[in-house]
Design a protein around this motif. Sequence first.
Motif, PDB file in Angstrom:
ATOM      1  N   PRO A  29       5.598  17.957 -45.391  1.00 48.87           N
ATOM      2  CA  PRO A  29       6.319  16.701 -45.635  1.00 48.87           C
ATOM      3  C   PRO A  29       5.501  15.458 -45.283  1.00 48.87           C
ATOM      4  N   ARG A  30       4.501  15.601 -44.432  1.00 46.11           N
ATOM      5  CA  ARG A  30       3.669  14.444 -44.067  1.00 46.11           C
ATOM      6  C   ARG A  30       2.421  14.338 -44.942  1.00 46.11           C
ATOM      7  N   MET A  31       2.280  15.266 -45.929  1.00 45.30           N
ATOM      8  CA  MET A  31       1.101  15.259 -46.800  1.00 45.30           C
ATOM      9  C   MET A  31       1.438  14.638 -48.149  1.00 45.30           C
ATOM     10  N   GLU A  32       0.476  13.881 -48.662  1.00 47.73           N
ATOM     11  CA  GLU A  32       0.571  13.379 -50.029  1.00 47.73           C
ATOM     12  C   GLU A  32      -0.568  14.059 -50.795  1.00 47.73           C
ATOM     13  N   VAL A  33      -0.223  14.972 -51.692  1.00 50.37           N
ATOM     14  CA  VAL A  33      -1.247  15.782 -52.364  1.00 50.37           C
ATOM     15  C   VAL A  33      -1.372  15.348 -53.820  1.00 50.37           C
ATOM     16  N   GLU A  34      -2.611  15.129 -54.257  1.00 49.81           N
ATOM     17  CA  GLU A  34      -2.851  14.719 -55.648  1.00 49.81           C
ATOM     18  C   GLU A  34      -3.858  15.652 -56.302  1.00 49.81           C
ATOM     19  N   PHE A  35      -3.589  15.987 -57.555  1.00 52.03           N
ATOM     20  CA  PHE A  35      -4.537  16.761 -58.367  1.00 52.03           C
ATOM     21  C   PHE A  35      -5.092  15.832 -59.435  1.00 52.03           C
ATOM     22  N   HIS A  36      -6.414  15.699 -59.457  1.00 48.47           N
ATOM     23  CA  HIS A  36      -7.070  14.845 -60.454  1.00 48.47           C
ATOM     24  C   HIS A  36      -7.897  15.722 -61.380  1.00 48.47           C
ATOM     25  N   ASN A  37      -7.458  15.852 -62.620  1.00 51.51           N
ATOM     26  CA  ASN A  37      -8.112  16.732 -63.577  1.00 51.51           C
ATOM     27  C   ASN A  37      -8.676  15.889 -64.716  1.00 51.51           C
ATOM     28  N   ALA A  38     -10.000  16.048 -64.971  1.00 56.55           N
ATOM     29  CA  ALA A  38     -10.617  15.324 -66.086  1.00 56.55           C
ATOM     30  C   ALA A  38      -9.971  15.749 -67.410  1.00 56.55           C
TER      31      ALA A  38
END
Length: 415
Positions: A183-192
């Motif tokens: 809950p304290r994590m902000e996770v992002e996936f960046h895919n070209a």
Amino acid sequence: PKTYDVVIVGGGAAGIATASSLLKRRPSLDIAIVEPAECHYYQPGWTMVGAGVFQPETTRVPMGAVMPDRVTWIRQAAAGFAPDAREIALADGSSLRYRILVAAPGLRLAWEAIPGLAEALGRNGVTSNYRFDLAPYTFRLASTVQGGRALFTQPAMPIKCAGAPQKAMYLSCDIWRAAGVLPRMEVEFHNAGGVLFGVPTYVPALMEYVERYGIGLNFGSTLVGVDGDAGVATFERKGSDGTAERVERDFDMLHAVPPQRPLDVVAASPLAGAGGWIEVDPATLRHVRHPDVFALGDATNTPNAKTAAAARKQAPVVAVNVLAALEGKAPAAQYDGYGSCPLTVERGKIVLAEFGYGGALLPTFPRWILDGSRPTRLAWFLKDRMLPPIYWHAMLKGREWLCQPQPVVPSKEAA
Ligand code: FAD
């Protein structure tokens, strides 16, 4: 220079499997393997190292331990290909001749293509499961980060094991979930690229995990710079109107996957086609211009998933076709594009993608035993307990369980 029946360039997954497959079929063959590295790596294990499931040392052995007894190991890099002369140049200036060449030198990880990345790796929260020495750092970060922003990136295709960038993400998220940190994590996936996974069958199961972990998806978003000391990653984002803008994201953890290119020695050679990959027939794996040359593994231009699983199926096809070529006969076996990507969505469960050319589904097991489009414990068991011994003791030894090559012309009359 000495002439061998077969020279194999590369002692990785594909090269060793092909040598063993050839020797199983014809023990008297005079084979040389050109390979400069002191160690052989089981790269599919690095995802598991990054999650603390495998110990790093289980993925590395001395090269001599996987070299088949009856081959000559040339401990050098290939430095040039002269297919018209049936010759390859070696790094020390000498050369070798062959009757048939099998090219399996893998690909090159272009760390330098992202300014700041190489310097940042291994500290400042910047890691990558694409390197043996860094996969343990992924686990350390996932185990110690107590909150903040985590970025996971994927470069433009082709890359080896296209699922690996997101596997690292799901397994890290699962560690945070279990520790109560998620809950304290902000996770992002960046895919070209523009999709989560290239074969649509597997996307719904993956999306369930994206939602469960609260991951922000960014498509058309390419990592173009890293400032490790400041903890800032720069992305280039393509708009739908074709414009590109630069976006900076600060991070507490960055798992980066580098762009992947053909080796320079391959791209500069007559073996290369457009883009620099070795240009072979997708079915027979014979070179399209040089009939004495075959190629397999990550180095080719074939549109299969670049995986060890693909090399496992390709090796016997190449072995059969090399033996035919040595006798002046046409290729007798063909490859269907099989590749496999065990998507580790949580510790203990895997979505097992298995597919061939054109995204055709090629499951090893009937659906009632293992439904690859759903997360299953059986697929995790395979990845965790079965695939490593299959790699070391079957694939690298020429024991072709479940991957007998298919004949070139499927005989309808036989049915
Ligand atoms: P490699 O195994 O990379 O071997 C290439 C060899 O060529 C190396 O030994 C190298 O030293 C040698 N070489 C390089 N240059 C030269 C030269 N000039 N002359 C001579 N030799 C040279 N696959 C799966 O099937 N399932 C998975 O789950 C999976 N997960 C992965 C996760 C990660 C993080 C990574 C990095 C890979 C993963 N893969 C997976 C992909 C798999 O490891 C590769 O597709 C496979 O190793 C390809 O085999 P190869 O022999 O073509 O290349």
